[in-house]
Scaffold this active site. Structure first.
Site, short mmCIF file in Angstrom:
data_model
loop_
_atom_site.label_atom_id
_atom_site.label_comp_id
_atom_site.label_asym_id
_atom_site.label_seq_id
_atom_site.Cartn_x
_atom_site.Cartn_y
_atom_site.Cartn_z
N LYS A 53 45.10 -2.80 -10.31
CA LYS A 53 45.41 -2.19 -9.01
C LYS A 53 44.75 -2.99 -7.88
O LYS A 53 45.36 -3.30 -6.87
CB LYS A 53 44.95 -0.73 -8.98
CG LYS A 53 45.84 0.18 -9.83
CD LYS A 53 45.22 1.54 -10.09
CE LYS A 53 46.06 2.30 -11.12
NZ LYS A 53 45.43 3.54 -11.60
N ASP A 104 48.03 9.04 -4.94
CA ASP A 104 48.53 9.32 -6.29
C ASP A 104 49.54 10.48 -6.28
O ASP A 104 50.22 10.72 -7.27
CB ASP A 104 47.36 9.71 -7.21
CG ASP A 104 46.91 8.55 -8.10
OD1 ASP A 104 47.73 7.67 -8.37
OD2 ASP A 104 45.73 8.56 -8.51
N GLN A 118 40.40 7.27 -11.03
CA GLN A 118 40.98 6.78 -12.29
C GLN A 118 40.72 7.80 -13.40
O GLN A 118 39.58 8.22 -13.61
CB GLN A 118 40.36 5.42 -12.65
CG GLN A 118 40.96 4.77 -13.86
CD GLN A 118 42.42 4.35 -13.68
OE1 GLN A 118 42.79 3.80 -12.65
NE2 GLN A 118 43.25 4.63 -14.67
#
Ligand code: NAD
Length: 288
Positions: free
Chosen positions: A52, A119, A96
């Protein structure tokens, strides 16, 4: 001949757009900035966060990975997120997953403010997706968004299609079911307790597997008409420790119309969607 739905050509095209958008934002005083919270050193999580960051920097955005000790206290973890929520220089924040067991009680979807939740896990973002309203001001979960981008970029129509999704997680199956429904597909959401899974899978136009079991999907899930599109979301390790999906690619590839590879299919599309969401969040700063 089966079409292999590789993310590479789509990534090339979208990366160019993202780079231009980044230049425009910077020229106007906004440097897109992502913070990634990584707790512990789960090898897969380390690889995903690094990918990422790498892609973020490739498009010209800024990314910091905040690596926290596996035993970090919940209060310290929450304080860090609170600081990020209050930091006007940061436009996006992701946590994460998975988190260690002692943090599992936290309601992850509510921690990052809805404006930085790129997200798409926050209840406000999920509500926008469910109601199919005001989506330009909210974030759609990255893997579902990436799957739809991939299909769209390859020219597939979604409206009117019968879609079977196997896996009902909050990050893939459920939001993907909403997104396909919004796009006028007819969706059947399946899971570990579904009866007649094979029959349901055989009768669809688009089959999505988001389960986490290597080689689960073989010819027994497919129609013999060779007209289905198979989307493999799985990111698993095979017996040699290599990345593999849920689909037995070799067995299935000649029995379908189109299929995503693993690696090189849904995974890169998820990261692309994350960056699209980051730039969407960053653009909001232009008008402030
Ligand atoms: P999860 O692990 O939370 O849940 C798995 C789902 O599969 C559950 O809904 C369960 O009911 C269902 N299931 C389990 N066994 C089944 C069976 N035998 N038959 C039918 N359904 C069954 O799901 P997740 O977090 O969405 O992850 C699923 C997979 O997708 C994993 O391999 C994960 O690594 C991968 N993943 C990939 C990406 C990507 O960007 N490519 C993103 C997220 C998750």
């Amino acid at each position: 001949m089966t079409q292999i739905l590789s993310a590479a050509p789509v990534r090339k095209k979208i990366t160019k757009d993202l780079k231009s958008e980044c230049v425009y934002l910077k020229e106007n005083g906004v440097v897109p900035y992502l913070k990634v919270l990584l707790v512990g050193n789960n090898p897969s999580s380390v690889i995903y966060t690094n990918s990422k960051k790498k892609y973020c920097e490739k498009i010209g955005a800024k990314c910091d990975i905040i690596s926290l000790n596996e035993n970090v206290h919940a209060k310290q973890f929450l304080d860090i997120i609170e600081n990020i929520n209050n930091d006007s220089d940061v436009h996006g924040c992701i946590i994460q997953l998975p988190l260690p067991p002692h943090l599992a009680h936290l309601d992850i979807g509510k921690l990052v403010s809805s404006q930085k939740d790129i997200d798409g896990f926050h209840p406000e973002n999920l509500y926008a997706l469910m109601s199919n309203r005001d989506l330009e001001n909210h974030f759609i979960s990255c893997t579902p968004k990436g799957i739809v981008s991939l299909l769209t970029e390859y020219g597939f129509q979604i409206a009117g299609k019968k879609v079977t999704i196997i896996g009902r997680s909050m990050i893939v199956g459920k939001p993907l079911a909403c997104l396909f429904t919004n796009l006028d597909a007819t969706v059947t959401l399946c899971h570990s307790k579904t009866h007649d899974l094979h029959e349901i899978s055989k009768s669809c136009d688009i089959l999505v597997s988001a389960v986490g079991i290597p080689n689960l999907i073989d010819e027994s899930f497919l129609s013999d008409k060779k007209n289905q599109i198979v989307i493999d979301v799985g990111m698993n390790s095979d017996s040699s420790g290599n990345l593999c999906g849920d689909v037995d690619f070799e067995k299935v590839k000649d029995l379908v119309y189109a299929i995503t590879p693993v690696p090189g299919g849904v995974g890169p599309m998820t990261i692309i969607s994350l960056m699209q969401n980051l730039l969407q969040a960053s653009k909001k700063r232009l008008s402030l």
